[in-house]
Scaffold this active site. Structure first.
Site, PDB file in Angstrom:
ATOM      1  CG  ASP A  82       5.883 -30.408 -30.896  1.00 22.25           C
ATOM      2  OD1 ASP A  82       5.767 -30.366 -29.719  1.00 22.25           O
ATOM      3  OD2 ASP A  82       4.959 -30.102 -31.783  1.00 22.25           O
ATOM      4  CG  HIS A 178      -0.901 -35.203 -31.290  1.00 24.49           C
ATOM      5  ND1 HIS A 178      -0.294 -35.883 -30.704  1.00 24.49           N
ATOM      6  CD2 HIS A 178      -0.375 -33.898 -30.859  1.00 24.49           C
ATOM      7  CE1 HIS A 178       0.387 -35.491 -29.727  1.00 24.49           C
ATOM      8  NE2 HIS A 178       0.391 -34.095 -29.753  1.00 24.49           N
ATOM      9  CG  HIS A 206       1.327 -31.460 -26.773  1.00 24.02           C
ATOM     10  ND1 HIS A 206       2.466 -32.028 -27.576  1.00 24.02           N
ATOM     11  CD2 HIS A 206       2.134 -30.819 -25.797  1.00 24.02           C
ATOM     12  CE1 HIS A 206       3.525 -31.685 -27.270  1.00 24.02           C
ATOM     13  NE2 HIS A 206       3.433 -30.881 -26.217  1.00 24.02           N
ATOM     14  CB  SER A 209      -5.585 -28.476 -34.242  1.00 22.03           C
ATOM     15  OG  SER A 209      -4.389 -27.568 -34.457  1.00 22.03           O
ATOM     16  CB  ALA A 230       0.786 -28.537 -34.952  1.00 20.51           C
ATOM     17  CB  THR A 231      -3.547 -30.701 -37.496  1.00 24.98           C
ATOM     18  OG1 THR A 231      -2.787 -31.444 -36.705  1.00 24.98           O
ATOM     19  CG2 THR A 231      -4.155 -31.019 -38.321  1.00 24.98           C
TER      20      THR A 231
END
Length: 283
Positions: A82, A178, A206, A209, A230-231
């Protein structure tokens, strides 16, 4: 089963109108949790590591852990780099056993992004490894990459970018960020539909979250085929460990801490897979 590439699972998602969940993992416990969720829901799954995670471990370490767990699974599992920061890192990931890579040249100008992305494709394609690239800038912070403002992807540029690079999938910017959101994100969902008409490759979202389930579902309906999380996985893992230590401060066995983290991550991953619609899609 052995690790698979992302190509077939994303093309299947494109045809089927759902998205594959792609989950960033930091340790063995998170790897086990994500694959356990995929097994229970019969979902294809992508596990991802970023450059900072690779610095924490190594490419070889994560490749070995994920390959070992995938071998025991009966659903398709892909290991993806990633936000690859260079063509050299992408090549190293492939050599280590990664079955999909991303070259993130979105911080460069358009021509340089094309050049570096094409360079990775030229190295990966002969080896049968698909390449994801990013066009436009997703806000927020991912590893050491930070964008102060969002620059949404232009459909015409997306068409030219895909044609000139030969990438297998394209991460697009529609107002996501992000990390966790401060305030309510303003998503240009119509942009997904416009880009889908302009390019033939699967599209990637992307910064999922913190988005609402409704936002993710609509983006998938409009053409997103891969959604990155992710987060919130990190928060779920550490939150479960903190809760255990608050309730049982005498706990000292790392296995018990890991078990708590795994259970929380597995539950979250299953929720996200259902939102993406990939549950029950494993062959």
């Amino acid at each position: 089963m052995p690790l698979v590439t992302s190509e077939k699972m994303l093309l299947d998602a494109q045809k089927g109108g759902y998205a594959v969940g792609a989950f960033n993992v930091e340790n063995m416990e998170m790897v086990k949790a994500v694959i356990a969720a995929a097994e229970e829901l019969r979902a294809p799954v992508m596990l991802q590591t970023t450059p900072s995670t690779i610095k924490y471990g190594t490419l070889e370490t994560y490749a070995a852990i994920v390959a070992a767990e995938a071998k025991r699974a009966s659903v398709p599992v892909c290991l993806h780099l990633d936000h690859g920061s260079s063509s050299e890192l992408a090549a190293e990931a492939i050599a280590a056993g990664y079955t999909s890579v991303m070259m993130d040249g979105s911080g460069e100008d358009f021509e340089q992004n094309i050049a570096v992305s094409k360079r990775v494709v030229e190295k990966a394609e002969p080896l049968g490894i698909p390449v994801e690239a990013e066009l436009g800038k997703v806000g927020g912070k991912e590893d050491d990459l930070e964008a102060d403002a969002d620059t949404n992807t232009d459909p015409k540029e997306a068409q030219e970018f895909v044609e000139r690079t030969g990438v297998s999938s394209l991460a697009i910017a529609i107002g996501t960020a992000h990390g966790f959101y401060v305030g309510t994100p303003m998503l240009d969902k119509e942009r997904v539909s416009e880009i889908k008409k302009a390019v033939s490759v699967p599209l990637v979202l992307h910064g999922a979250s913190g988005l609402t389930d409704e936002d993710v579902r609509e983006c998938v309906q409009r053409g997103i085929c891969k959604v990155n999380f992710a987060t919130e996985l990190r928060a779920a893992y550490t939150g479960a460990v903190k809760k255990l230590l608050e309730e049982k401060p005498e706990t000292f066995d790392p296995k018990k801490l890991g078990a708590a983290g795994m259970a929380s991550v597995k539950e979250l991953v299953m929720e996200r897979m259902k939102v993406c619609g990939c549950d029950g899609q494993a062959e």
